[in-house]
Design a protein around this motif. Sequence first.
Motif, short mmCIF file in Angstrom:
data_model
loop_
_atom_site.label_atom_id
_atom_site.label_comp_id
_atom_site.label_asym_id
_atom_site.label_seq_id
_atom_site.Cartn_x
_atom_site.Cartn_y
_atom_site.Cartn_z
N GLU A 1 5.34 -0.68 -0.26
CA GLU A 1 6.66 -0.07 -0.03
C GLU A 1 6.66 1.43 -0.47
O GLU A 1 7.13 2.39 0.35
CB GLU A 1 7.81 -0.46 -0.49
CG GLU A 1 8.12 -2.13 -0.12
CD GLU A 1 8.92 -1.75 1.38
OE1 GLU A 1 10.25 -1.89 1.13
OE2 GLU A 1 8.54 -1.83 2.48
N TYR B 1 2.68 -6.51 8.09
CA TYR B 1 3.88 -5.63 7.55
C TYR B 1 4.99 -5.90 8.49
O TYR B 1 6.05 -6.11 7.71
CB TYR B 1 3.44 -4.00 7.74
CG TYR B 1 4.45 -3.15 7.18
CD1 TYR B 1 4.61 -2.79 5.73
CD2 TYR B 1 5.45 -2.65 7.85
CE1 TYR B 1 5.54 -2.20 5.34
CE2 TYR B 1 6.27 -1.73 7.32
CZ TYR B 1 6.56 -1.41 6.01
OH TYR B 1 7.58 -0.71 5.56
N TRP C 1 3.73 -5.74 -3.43
CA TRP C 1 4.74 -5.32 -2.21
C TRP C 1 5.27 -4.08 -2.46
O TRP C 1 5.45 -3.16 -1.73
CB TRP C 1 5.65 -6.47 -1.91
CG TRP C 1 6.62 -5.92 -0.72
CD1 TRP C 1 8.00 -5.97 -0.98
CD2 TRP C 1 6.34 -5.75 0.43
NE1 TRP C 1 8.56 -5.42 0.24
CE2 TRP C 1 7.56 -5.30 1.09
CE3 TRP C 1 5.09 -5.64 1.28
CZ2 TRP C 1 7.58 -4.84 2.65
CZ3 TRP C 1 5.18 -5.17 2.55
CH2 TRP C 1 6.17 -5.05 3.19
N ILE D 1 -1.12 0.35 2.37
CA ILE D 1 -1.05 0.39 3.63
C ILE D 1 -2.13 0.60 4.26
O ILE D 1 -2.63 0.61 5.52
CB ILE D 1 0.15 1.30 3.89
CG1 ILE D 1 -0.18 2.86 3.50
CG2 ILE D 1 1.45 0.94 3.61
CD1 ILE D 1 0.67 3.98 3.83
N VAL E 1 -1.37 -0.50 8.70
CA VAL E 1 -0.12 0.26 8.67
C VAL E 1 -0.56 1.69 8.84
O VAL E 1 0.37 2.16 9.78
CB VAL E 1 0.59 -0.25 7.37
CG1 VAL E 1 2.02 0.59 7.23
CG2 VAL E 1 0.97 -1.80 7.54
#
Length: 134
Positions: free
Chosen positions: A38, A14, A34, A6, A121
């Motif tokens: 997460e 995202y 991924w 991120i 993110v």
Amino acid sequence: MNYKSIDTLPIYNYNKIIETGDFEKYGVNNVDDWQIIEREFFEQIGYSEKYFEILRIKTDIVMTKANYYKSNNNALKTLIEIKKAKLMQTIGEQVGGDFDLMIAQISKFMGFRIDIKKVSVKEFYSYIKLAEKQ
């Protein structure tokens, strides 16, 4: 580019991954990467109730599909389509217009336009946390 964190994944990418489920199209090359993203998101930012609702619907779809494949009952196939429509509606509620509005509000608060294709993110959610403290 292959994003694995991120810290580097743009908020635009995202958001598109959450909206479409297509992580490869938006720069995350495989499911393992991924899952790392997460996990980081959950550990550092957390999830909303809407996100958990989406997960519940996805799980329900998978379970209904499994039952359909076992029984070949066409009523279950119809139910799967109904649940997919509910999923798309819920995803739209989470990321659709709300995302654009959130970008505008955070940009206004920060005093500069946020470039969603460049801001990570992590950085974006740092802006949100800062705005919430004010």
